[in-house]
Design a protein around this motif. Structure first.
Motif, short mmCIF file in Angstrom:
data_model
loop_
_atom_site.label_atom_id
_atom_site.label_comp_id
_atom_site.label_asym_id
_atom_site.label_seq_id
_atom_site.Cartn_x
_atom_site.Cartn_y
_atom_site.Cartn_z
N MET A 61 6.89 -0.20 10.76
CA MET A 61 6.58 -0.61 9.08
C MET A 61 7.73 0.52 8.27
N PRO A 62 9.24 0.71 7.83
CA PRO A 62 9.01 1.46 6.60
C PRO A 62 8.36 1.91 6.20
N ALA A 63 8.66 3.46 5.49
CA ALA A 63 7.81 4.61 4.46
C ALA A 63 8.38 3.46 3.09
N ALA A 64 7.01 3.77 1.88
CA ALA A 64 7.09 3.40 1.12
C ALA A 64 7.70 3.87 0.22
N PRO A 65 8.62 4.26 -0.70
CA PRO A 65 9.40 5.24 -1.51
C PRO A 65 8.17 5.54 -2.00
N VAL A 66 8.42 7.05 -2.81
CA VAL A 66 7.89 7.94 -3.68
C VAL A 66 7.69 7.27 -4.65
N SER A 67 6.25 7.36 -5.76
CA SER A 67 6.72 6.38 -6.92
C SER A 67 7.00 8.02 -7.90
N ALA A 68 7.27 7.43 -9.36
CA ALA A 68 8.10 8.55 -9.61
C ALA A 68 7.01 8.57 -10.79
N SER A 69 5.75 7.42 -10.60
CA SER A 69 4.63 7.06 -11.64
C SER A 69 3.36 7.41 -10.75
N ALA A 70 2.07 7.92 -11.72
CA ALA A 70 1.06 7.31 -11.13
C ALA A 70 -0.08 6.27 -10.01
N LEU A 71 1.52 5.66 -9.98
CA LEU A 71 1.07 4.38 -9.04
C LEU A 71 1.87 4.36 -7.68
N PRO A 72 1.07 4.78 -6.47
CA PRO A 72 2.12 4.51 -5.36
C PRO A 72 2.55 3.16 -5.48
N VAL A 73 3.88 3.52 -4.39
CA VAL A 73 4.14 2.34 -4.01
C VAL A 73 3.51 1.37 -3.01
N PRO A 74 2.54 0.32 -3.54
CA PRO A 74 2.35 -0.98 -1.80
C PRO A 74 3.12 -0.36 -1.02
N ALA A 75 3.03 -0.33 0.37
CA ALA A 75 3.52 0.01 1.43
C ALA A 75 3.79 -2.35 2.24
N ALA A 76 4.37 -1.75 2.58
CA ALA A 76 4.93 -3.28 3.49
C ALA A 76 4.22 -4.23 3.52
N ARG A 77 4.01 -5.80 3.41
CA ARG A 77 3.15 -6.77 3.78
C ARG A 77 3.98 -7.66 3.84
N ARG A 78 3.35 -8.87 3.99
CA ARG A 78 4.15 -9.89 4.33
C ARG A 78 5.23 -10.13 3.20
#
Length: 324
Positions: free
Chosen positions: A1-18
């Motif tokens: 599973m590829p790593a999620a990109p680092v968010s430029a906000s206070a909201l982390p980008v959710p990891a990959a799902r279906r």
């Protein structure tokens, strides 16, 4: 599973799902006015804000699913075919033998486009909290819903709150577009419901005109502060030809629009939503996502109807490159 990109906000980008995105709401058959040979015609198409948004996201390469209820009619079958063509998973969509699929007409005049709806008692408007697929929500990185989804009936309003609760429990980010339609509900109820939903949303996607009515505030800065104050981690406030103001707790910026000679803006806001969410999931940067979505929305105004002119990723990237 590829790593999620680092968010430029206070909201982390959710990891990959279906699925990258799941939207819930009411699809509607569209009949858009055109004049050919001096005769006025209505061309069939597809509409419904959250369905439009999920198709826009799919055209940007996002893995998408949709949940709703359709009538057991020709229009319902047409939507299932549309989603299949667009690569949107509709396997959990309900078909009601005793229901109908809503429709609307678009007419054009000197004041722009006007809508006439036939949706009362539609299959989608009869959705209930018990029908919300919590397991499907848990398979998505983002759940996208709107004020229209809650305005069409009391059971739908409750169903969307149930979906939001399921998303929060599953770690699925929640995106909410106010999409105010005062023909569907009184302003007092619209304020109460949309504010309560926005208080649970991670990503707020209001339009300026709607937000001014709902909040009683006038400036984009004050409106962004209001929605951040409710709890949103990202606010992307669309300003039409003036671009989009993006705000996160630490910063804000006005992201310029892409000027075009617009033909029909009826699907622009929904295109923005889908493109913004798809690009935010890809890059982790809401400011970059807004610039990309502004371009996609501009291209969506170059044809008639909501879905037909929505661009695919290659067209958006080529357009942006030509304007750089």
């Amino acid at each position: 599973m590829p790593a999620a990109p680092v968010s430029a906000s206070a909201l982390p980008v959710p990891a990959a799902r279906r699925f990258d995105l799941l939207a819930i709401g009411e699809p509607m058959m569209e009949f858009a006015e055109v004049t050919r040979g001096g005769e006025r015609l209505y061309l069939p198409g597809h509409g419904g804000d959250t369905s439009n948004a999920i198709i826009a996201a799919a055209r940007q390469g996002a893995a998408c699913a949709y949940f709703t209820a359709l009538g057991a009619d020709a229009f319902g079958v047409d939507f299932l075919r549309l989603w299949a063509r667009e690569g949107v998973d509709a396997s959990r969509v309900i078909t009601r033998a005793d229901g109908s699929t809503g429709i609307y007409f678009i007419t054009y005049g000197s004041d722009g486009h006007q809508f006439s709806y036939w949706r009362k008692g539609s299959a989608a408007s009869r959705m209930t909290p018990a029908e919300i697929p919590a397991d499907l929500i848990a398979e998505a990185r983002v759940l996208h819903v709107s004020g229209i989804s809650q305005a069409i009936s009391e059971t739908c309003a409750d169903a969307i709150f149930t979906a939001i609760t399921a998303a929060k429990k599953a770690g699925t980010a929640v995106s909410y577009d106010t999409n105010l339609r005062l023909k569907l509900w009184p302003i007092e109820r619209a304020r109460a419901i949309t504010h309560a939903a926005m208080a649970e949303a991670d990503i707020a996607l209001p339009g300026l005109d709607d937000a001014q009515i709902l909040t009683g505030l006038q400036t984009p800065e004050d409106i962004c502060d209001f929605y951040l104050g409710l709890g949103a981690k990202i606010v992307a406030l669309t300003l039409g030809k003036n671009g989009t103001m993006v705000a996160i707790p630490a910063s804000r910026a006005l992201v310029p629009a892409y000027p075009v000679e617009a033909i029909d803006a009826s699907g622009a806001g929904d295109t923005f939503d889908g493109a913004f969410l798809a690009e935010w999931l890809r890059t982790g940067d809401p400011f970059t996502a807004a610039s990309y979505a502004n371009a996609a929305a501009a291209l969506a105004t170059l044809g008639h109807g909501a879905v037909a002119p929505m661009p695919k990723r290659a067209a958006v990237e080529s357009f942006r490159a030509s304007r750089s």
